[in-house]
Scaffold this motif. Structure first.
Motif, PDB file in Angstrom:
ATOM      1  N   ALA A  88      -4.425  -1.994  -6.780  1.00 51.18           N
ATOM      2  CA  ALA A  88      -4.355  -0.231  -6.798  1.00 51.18           C
ATOM      3  C   ALA A  88      -4.018  -0.327  -8.621  1.00 51.18           C
ATOM      4  O   ALA A  88      -3.556  -0.301  -9.258  1.00 51.18           O
ATOM      5  N   GLU A 114       0.511  -1.709  -0.629  1.00 54.21           N
ATOM      6  CA  GLU A 114      -0.047   0.291  -0.538  1.00 54.21           C
ATOM      7  C   GLU A 114       0.768   1.405   0.257  1.00 54.21           C
ATOM      8  O   GLU A 114       0.191   2.305  -0.989  1.00 54.21           O
ATOM      9  N   THR A 126      -5.799   1.149  -2.512  1.00 56.89           N
ATOM     10  CA  THR A 126      -5.995  -0.093  -2.843  1.00 56.89           C
ATOM     11  C   THR A 126      -7.752  -0.548  -2.505  1.00 56.89           C
ATOM     12  O   THR A 126      -8.624  -0.063  -1.948  1.00 56.89           O
TER      13      THR A 126
END
Length: 88
Positions: free
Chosen positions: A86, A7, A18
């Protein structure tokens, strides 16, 4: 790599938030595309990204990158899979 590291890296590289995605055991999506680059991290299970270039298999802690507009199908192993994705 840990989920937190993924992340952080995604944020640092300009990806959006995400999203956690769970797949049922032995499932396979229809072939499709996304209009953005996809950065994927495997949390659990075996995640297989099928493209014209082959089937990239990833296990927990591994990542893969998929360019925008590439035809692909997501597939998972016998225990299903959970990923973080993502896009940008």
């Amino acid at each position: 790599m840990t989920p937190e590291e993924f992340e952080r890296q995604a944020r640092n590289e300009g990806y959006g938030a995400t999203k956690r995605v769970e797949f049922a055991a032995l499932s396979r999506s229809e072939t499709h595309t996304h209009d953005k680059i996809s950065f994927v991290y495997v949390i659990e299970g075996e995640f297989i990204l099928n493209t014209a270039e082959g089937a990239a298999r990833r296990l927990p802690g591994e990542t893969c990158l998929l360019a925008a507009n590439v035809e692909h199908a997501e597939e998972v192993g016998a225990n299903g899979a959970t990923i973080l994705v993502a896009r940008k």
